[in-house]
Design a protein around this motif. Structure first.
Motif, PDB file in Angstrom:
ATOM      1  N   ARG A 100       0.301  -0.724   0.212  1.00 51.23           N
ATOM      2  CA  ARG A 100      -0.232   0.317   0.164  1.00 51.23           C
ATOM      3  C   ARG A 100       1.152   1.662  -0.010  1.00 51.23           C
ATOM      4  O   ARG A 100       1.059   1.324   1.107  1.00 51.23           O
TER       5      ARG A 100
ATOM      6  N   SER B 245       2.708   1.481   5.524  1.00 50.17           N
ATOM      7  CA  SER B 245       2.994   0.498   4.922  1.00 50.17           C
ATOM      8  C   SER B 245       4.394   0.808   4.419  1.00 50.17           C
ATOM      9  O   SER B 245       5.091  -0.200   3.964  1.00 50.17           O
TER      10      SER B 245
ATOM     11  N   ALA C 155       1.861  -3.110   8.072  1.00 47.81           N
ATOM     12  CA  ALA C 155       1.903  -4.361   6.320  1.00 47.81           C
ATOM     13  C   ALA C 155       0.897  -4.845   6.118  1.00 47.81           C
ATOM     14  O   ALA C 155      -0.290  -4.684   7.277  1.00 47.81           O
TER      15      ALA C 155
ATOM     16  N   GLN D  56      -4.890   0.926   7.868  1.00 49.26           N
ATOM     17  CA  GLN D  56      -5.511   0.764   7.031  1.00 49.26           C
ATOM     18  C   GLN D  56      -7.019   1.453   7.288  1.00 49.26           C
ATOM     19  O   GLN D  56      -7.982   0.630   6.318  1.00 49.26           O
TER      20      GLN D  56
END
Lengths: 456, 182
Positions: free
Chosen positions: A135, A141, A222, B174
């Motif tokens: 990413r 990331s 990650a 994320q």
């Protein structure tokens, strides 16, 4: 050998899938190819053939661990396909890197020459460095990839220096020759130094305390599917290589370093489990739990007796099944609830009973509760250590297992006993079925461990 | 003759290596490092009878890698003032750990009885020649040679992934929301 060639060819095919625009074929081809390569491995069972001037030997140990790594990769690629569209920019390349990584694993678990060990570790690590940074526009990331790369390159330096010193002491890279020379001349200072540096390099790769500091950040930053891949396939291959190296080269002089590995194992288990308690993010908690599991697996490396190979194989299988499914569940929760603390698992038992079931089974297996595969994994490792007289290590291991129950049960309790107003979680088709399959396999191995336990 | 040549080259190499960490200017450091590599290569070529390793060392390290270093340093515009002051505790702990490792290595190697270490007789002085090396590489070591190509393929694929442009917003993690690009 055929296995290695087919894996590499498969990686090349997947790579061209991205360039020549047959992306929709990449996943089916990879899955079929991995199954085919596993069948090639099964076909070569018991042949015990060595290849090209004794560079690698496809004995049962190598085949069994290759198949475990390929199965882990197969699952990772399937989940990757579920969660990522084929039209994403790096879809085919990421699959290709996973396939190359598993080719590296096959080299690592079948080496009979230290050059091959080094190349295998590098192929695996290099693929993982890039996958961790997949990413590219995500700062975490990027951090994960960079930290992993710098720390990995540093540890490779130790590994290479160790190999060089060992070459100096024995005059060869071949494991048979090294074992022979060490048998004649005994462990001289240079060989012992080489052994120590090799050990440091490998402990870095398996993330044992005190070489674990990169793990939490790398695993958390990650992409979660890549974390699952790193924590299972990468770790299993590293342990298989670790154990193989010590079995082939240093088994006769094991009294000299057993205390060192035992101490590292004890500290790793305690530190990993205690630090895991303080994590609010479940993904980070699983990262610390993978450190703790490295400690349990190190016990098998320490005892280094006839049952080590079988026990670490069973542990690897149990750990891979439980870890992949728990990371995937964390990913589902992250995508639906936008966070992954224990509170975000609230009410999962009501909204998504099957996911909650898979969560419960994988957490029970990771903590080693009977009737799951994780119990027998720990049982085999601990019992072989006890029979060799390492009571103190096993005592530490049992205590830390009890500690681990506390944090493994936190999301499970949240899922079953707390209420939520959040809607039912959604996930790509196939995810739930695959997660249930993994849980059933975990339970099956917990009831009938004989399937895997005695085969090598 | 050979011994005095070795001492001369070794002295020059170690001197430049010390200058690498003594130099204040990073560009000077890199240039001293290039000279250190030349010294090591001279050892390979003239003393150890391994011309191939020596030449590769010059091409790869003194050539490619050091040029890359220089570019990075010049592009990032590092200089003595921009350098962070490390805390003394770090320096002491680092020196202690590194020094301990050095002591152990030196002691281990000092204790080796070199006569008992067998298998290192060179085969007629030609061990490092390119001809012998090529032969060994394509016969005995053909498998590592081929597997290394997989390693390079991985490196190429990785470089392509990392270098290709992506039009996505910058995020932290994320699960958090996208942050504005500064």
């Amino acid at each position: 050998m055929n296995l290695l060639i087919s894996l590499t060819a498969l990686g090349v095919v997947a790579m061209f899938g991205g360039i020549l625009k047959f992306r929709s074929m990449v996943m089916p081809l990879s899955v079929l190819g991995l199954i085919g390569a596993s069948l090639l491995g099964v076909y070569a069972w018991n042949t015990n053939q060595s290849f090209l001037n004794d560079m690698m030997r496809m004995d049962n140990y190598a085949i069994a661990f290759s198949i475990v790594c390929m199965a882990g990769t197969l699952l990772t690629i399937l989940f990757f396909h579920f969660f990522h569209s084929e039209n994403e920019i790096h879809y085919a390349e990421a699959v290709a890197l996973m396939l190359f990584a598993v080719a590296g694993c096959a080299v690592m678990v079948s080496f009979t020459n230290l050059l091959m060990l080094f190349l295998g570790i590098e192929i695996l690590s290099l693929s993982l460095y890039v996958l961790a940074g997949l990413r590219k526009k995500d700062l975490l990331s990027n951090e994960s990839s960079l930290k992993y790369f710098l720390m990995g390159a540093f540890s490779t330096g130790f590994l290479l220096f160790g190999i060089a010193l060992l070459y100096g002491a024995t005059g060869s890279f071949a494991t048979t020759q090294i074992a022979y020379q060490l048998g004649i001349a005994g462990m001289n200072g240079m060989a012992a130094m080489g052994l120590l540096l090799l050990m440091i390099g490998l402990l870095f790769k398996v993330a044992a305390v005190p070489f674990q500091f990169w793990t939490p950040d790398v695993y958390q930053g990650a992409p979660t599917i890549v974390t699952a891949f790193m924590a299972t396939v990468g770790k299993v291959a590293a342990f298989a290589a670790f154990l193989r190296l010590f079995q082939l080269c240093f088994a006769p002089s094991k009294e000299g370093y057993q205390l060192v590995i035992g101490t590292v194992a004890a500290i790793t288990m305690l530190a990993g489990n205690i630090m895991a308690i303080y994590q609010s993010s479940t993904k980070r908690m699983l990262a610390y739990s993978s450190i703790a599991h490295a400690g349990y697996m190190l016990i098998a490396v320490m005892t280094l007796n006839a049952s080590s190979n079988g026990s670490i194989l069973f542990y690897s299988v149990a750990y891979t099944l439980a870890s992949i499914s728990s990371f995937l569940i964390v990913m589902v929760v992250q995508q639906n609830r936008n966070n992954d603390t224990a509170d975000d698992f609230n009410g999962l038992g009501k909204t998504n009973p099957w996911i909650a079931f898979a969560l419960a089974v994988s957490m029970l297996s990771l903590s080693g509760i009977p009737a799951t595969a994780g119990f027998f994994g720990k049982f085999y490792v601990f019992s072989s250590a006890v029979s060799d007289g390492f009571i103190w290590v096993v005592a530490v291991a049992v205590i830390s297992s009890f500690i681990s129950i506390y944090y493994y049960f936190r999301p499970v309790i949240a899922a079953y006993s707390k209420q939520t107003h959040d809607p039912v979680m959604t996930m790509p088709a196939g995810t739930q079925a695959l997660l249930i399959l993994l849980s059933l396999l975990t339970i099956l191995l917990g009831i009938l461990p004989g399937f895997i336990a005695g085969i090598i | 003759m050979l011994t005095s040549a070795f001492y001369f080259i070794a002295f020059v190499t170690v001197f430049f290596a010390v200058m690498v960490i003594a130099a204040k200017n990073p560009v000077h450091s890199v240039l001293y490092l290039v000279l250190t590599f030349f010294g090591i290569s001279a050892n390979y070529i003239f003393i150890l009878d391994a011309p191939f390793v020596g030449i590769v060392n010059i091409i790869v390290y003194a050539g490619a890698i050091m040029v890359l270093f220089l570019f990075v340093i010049m592009l990032m515009n590092l200089n003595a003032e921009a350098e962070h002051r490390k805390s003394n505790a770090f320096l002491i702990v680092g020196a202690f750990a590194g020094g301990s490792l050095l002591l152990i290595v030196v002691d281990a190697i000092r204790k080796v009885d070199w006569k008992s270490v067998s298998g290192q007789e060179s085969s007629g002085g030609a061990i490092g020649s390119i001809k012998v090396l090529g032969k060994v590489l394509y016969t005995d070591y053909i498998l590592p040679f081929e597997v290394a190509s997989v390693l390079f393929l991985v490196a190429i694929v990785g470089a392509v992934i990392l270098a290709r442009k992506e039009k996505l917003p910058l995020t932290v993690g994320q699960i958090s929301h996208p942050v504005s690009e500064s």
